[in-house]
Design an enzyme around this catalytic site. Structure first.
Site, short mmCIF file in Angstrom:
data_model
loop_
_atom_site.label_atom_id
_atom_site.label_comp_id
_atom_site.label_asym_id
_atom_site.label_seq_id
_atom_site.Cartn_x
_atom_site.Cartn_y
_atom_site.Cartn_z
N ARG A 123 38.98 26.21 43.99
CA ARG A 123 38.25 27.42 43.53
C ARG A 123 38.88 28.04 42.28
NH1 ARG A 123 38.45 28.70 49.08
NH2 ARG A 123 36.57 27.99 50.16
N LYS A 145 33.57 27.99 27.74
CA LYS A 145 32.45 27.14 28.22
C LYS A 145 33.02 25.81 28.66
CE LYS A 145 28.36 28.65 25.72
NZ LYS A 145 27.32 28.20 24.79
N GLU A 187 31.77 23.45 11.64
CA GLU A 187 31.82 24.57 12.59
C GLU A 187 32.65 25.72 12.00
OE1 GLU A 187 30.13 24.80 15.36
OE2 GLU A 187 29.54 22.74 15.77
N LYS A 229 35.42 33.82 16.38
CA LYS A 229 34.91 33.40 17.69
C LYS A 229 35.36 34.38 18.76
CE LYS A 229 33.67 30.03 20.91
NZ LYS A 229 33.36 28.68 21.25
N GLU A 239 27.05 34.82 27.02
CA GLU A 239 25.93 34.41 26.17
C GLU A 239 24.61 35.06 26.55
OE1 GLU A 239 24.87 30.17 25.78
OE2 GLU A 239 25.19 30.43 23.64
N ARG A 243 26.52 36.19 21.52
CA ARG A 243 27.15 34.88 21.46
C ARG A 243 26.19 33.79 20.94
NH1 ARG A 243 31.50 32.40 25.78
NH2 ARG A 243 31.72 30.39 24.78
N ASN A 247 25.13 29.60 17.71
CA ASN A 247 24.23 28.44 17.68
C ASN A 247 23.58 28.23 16.32
OD1 ASN A 247 24.69 27.79 20.37
ND2 ASN A 247 23.16 29.27 21.07
N HIS A 250 22.42 24.87 15.27
CA HIS A 250 22.44 24.04 16.47
C HIS A 250 21.05 23.72 17.01
CE1 HIS A 250 26.64 24.96 16.20
NE2 HIS A 250 26.95 24.35 17.33
N HIS A 254 20.82 20.04 17.65
CA HIS A 254 20.68 19.44 18.99
C HIS A 254 19.48 18.50 19.04
CE1 HIS A 254 23.08 22.85 21.10
NE2 HIS A 254 23.85 21.84 20.78
N HIS A 267 28.50 15.68 16.53
CA HIS A 267 27.87 16.99 16.73
C HIS A 267 27.83 17.80 15.41
CE1 HIS A 267 26.74 20.58 18.85
NE2 HIS A 267 27.83 21.21 18.43
N1 LIG Z 1 32.91 24.16 25.27
C1 LIG Z 1 32.40 24.47 24.10
O1 LIG Z 1 32.26 25.63 23.73
C2 LIG Z 1 32.01 23.35 23.18
C3 LIG Z 1 31.67 23.64 21.86
C4 LIG Z 1 31.37 22.56 21.02
C5 LIG Z 1 31.40 21.27 21.50
N2 LIG Z 1 31.73 21.03 22.80
C6 LIG Z 1 31.79 19.66 23.34
O2 LIG Z 1 32.82 18.97 22.65
C7 LIG Z 1 32.54 17.57 22.73
C8 LIG Z 1 32.84 16.93 21.40
O3 LIG Z 1 34.20 17.15 21.11
P1 LIG Z 1 34.97 16.35 19.95
O4 LIG Z 1 34.12 16.30 18.74
O5 LIG Z 1 36.31 16.92 19.88
O6 LIG Z 1 34.95 14.85 20.49
P2 LIG Z 1 35.94 14.00 21.43
O7 LIG Z 1 36.66 14.84 22.38
O8 LIG Z 1 35.11 12.89 21.96
O9 LIG Z 1 36.98 13.41 20.39
C9 LIG Z 1 36.51 12.54 19.39
C10 LIG Z 1 37.39 11.33 19.23
O10 LIG Z 1 38.59 11.70 18.56
C11 LIG Z 1 39.73 11.20 19.25
N3 LIG Z 1 40.81 12.14 18.96
C12 LIG Z 1 40.97 13.40 19.46
N4 LIG Z 1 42.00 13.99 18.88
C13 LIG Z 1 42.53 13.10 18.02
C14 LIG Z 1 43.61 13.14 17.08
N5 LIG Z 1 44.35 14.23 16.91
N6 LIG Z 1 43.87 12.02 16.37
C15 LIG Z 1 43.11 10.91 16.49
N7 LIG Z 1 42.06 10.83 17.32
C16 LIG Z 1 41.78 11.91 18.06
C17 LIG Z 1 39.29 11.12 20.69
O11 LIG Z 1 40.06 10.18 21.39
C18 LIG Z 1 37.84 10.68 20.53
O12 LIG Z 1 37.78 9.28 20.36
C19 LIG Z 1 31.10 17.43 23.19
O13 LIG Z 1 31.09 16.98 24.51
C20 LIG Z 1 30.56 18.86 23.10
O14 LIG Z 1 29.58 19.09 24.08
C21 LIG Z 1 32.04 22.05 23.63
#
Ligand SMILES: NC(=O)c1ccc[n+]([C@@H]2O[C@H](COP(=O)([O-])OP(=O)(O)OC[C@H]3O[C@@H](n4cnc5c(N)ncnc54)[C@H](O)[C@@H]3O)[C@@H](O)[C@H]2O)c1
Length: 370
Positions: A123, A145, A187, A229, A239, A243, A247, A250, A254, A267
């Protein structure tokens, strides 16, 4: 060495964000100050762990943390309930108590997954974020999130569960691909457009240093981004209203990701295309004057834009938009810029404006080589 800190105040707790070169080696002592526990669970992906696992584990061992590690395969395909179930197995094996931190070392995928485990296991256990992509550093690690995907849609199963501590080491960006770095920069620029005009002006001056992965400039820019942020999520953690300005870009972003099966764009690349479309819609709706639209576009154009894939049609994108969860009462809600540092939520009723903006992007990109 440049170092920054900020506090994020949510309804339930206040947490600290530390941004500092080489901060990874301080994780053990930072957590020692925060948690009266001996055990911890560290979740990472195999790629990030091979790069930074040793450094983090050494720092934790120095402070006598007993750490169980659980690794997932890199990439979005791991962000699901089956993978979460294996992570729960690791949490059980680690014999965690209620004070044991669950640490995310990785990009947004690891952060979202780990947050989901921390929010639900026993929990709720304290969540610590060590984001390693620029996107995760300026966006997903702060705000709470957390989610996993369902075959029926992205991030469908999740919660708002703020971390207890966020540690950002800009030096880890040295190993990030240029493409990933650029996607994160999108971003970052977003914060300048939606709410911080002086950061926007700073970006106009300094974007080239960021594109070249200069750690000092990145440290400052990560701080400015998270400052924005934090202000937004502190006002509207769940949100309900403000918040949603996060987007910007986005809505169409999306739809582009969905229309291309989530395999073609990163993304941030899809969001960049979505920002250009939102700027066009804002001008056509009389919300943004052309001079400012040109100034915003000029900054955005300095980040390489992903070419639209062959065969992509505006109709395919609009079909996905219609299914968008932000659609309300038969209207599609857009975040549209009204100036530099200001946006408005707008229900765009005229689908032709949207179609024209998407066609502009597809056409402009189709004409370009590469
Ligand atoms: N929670 C939120 O508010 C929020 C906001 C935006 C996006 N997201 C989520 O984030 C995700 C995308 O995240 P991302 O773009 O970081 O992708 P990811 O986590 O898949 O990382 C991308 C790639 O980079 C590699 N990597 C990570 N750090 C590295 C480093 N320092 N050096 C070399 N390689 C590295 C990882 O192994 C992976 O292959 C999506 O699932 C999206 O939905 C969440």
């Amino acid at each position: 060495m440049v170092s920054h800190e900020l506090q994020v105040k949510t309804k339930s707790l206040t947490y600290r964000v530390l941004i500092e070169a080489n901060a990874l080696s301080a994780i053990g002592s930072e957590l020692r100050l925060l948690f009266p526990a001996t055990r911890a669970l560290l979740i990472s992906d195999t790629k990030v762990f091979s790069l930074y696992g040793e450094k983090v584990m050494q720092s934790l061992a120095k402070e006598k943390w007993q750490v169980t590690t659980a690794l997932i395969r890199p990439g979005e395909r791991s962000k699901n309930l089956a993978c979460a179930s294996r992570l729960y197995d690791s949490a059980v094996a680690a014999e965690l108590d209620r004070n044991a931190p669950v640490i995310a070392l990785g990009g947004g995928v690891v952060g979202d997954m780990t947050g989901f485990i921390a929010a639900t296991y026993m929990r709720g256990l304290p969540l610590v974020m060590i984001p390693t992509t620029l996107l995760a550093q300026v966006d997903s690690s702060v705000g709470g999130k957390v989610a996993v995907n369902h075959p029926g849609g992205k991030n469908l199963i999740g919660a708002i569960y703020p971390p207890r501590f966020v540690l950002i080491d800009p030096l880890v960006l040295n190993t990030l691909s240029k493409r990933q770095l650029n996607a994160g920069l999108v971003e970052m620029i977003k914060y300048g457009i939606i709410e911080d005009s002086s950061f926007f002006a700073w970006l106009e001056e300094n974007l080239d240093n960021l594109l070249q992965n200069d750690s000092n400039y990145l440290t400052s820019a990560i701080y400015s981004s998270l400052h924005s942020k934090a202000r937004i999520v502190e006002t509207d953690e769940f949100e309900l209203d403000l918040r949603r300005v996060l987007n910007f870009g986005h809505t169409i972003g999306h739809a582009l990701e969905a229309a291309t099966g989530y395999r073609y764009y990163l993304h941030g690349e899809a969001v960049l295309a979505g920002m250009f479309a939102a700027i066009d819609i804002a001008v056509d709706s009389g919300l943004l004057n052309k001079v400012l639209a040109v100034r915003i576009s000029k900054l955005l154009k300095r980040v390489p834009l992903k070419k639209a894939p062959a065969g992509l049609t505006a109709t395919a994108v609009i079909d996905k938009l219609r299914q968008d969860k932000k659609r309300q009462d038969n209207k599609i809600i857009f975040v549209l810029p009204t100036g530099i540092g200001s946006v408005a939520m707008n229900a765009v009723k005229d689908e032709q404006l949207i179609r024209k903006a998407v066609e502009n992007y597809i056409k402009a990109q189709a004409d370009k080589p590469g």
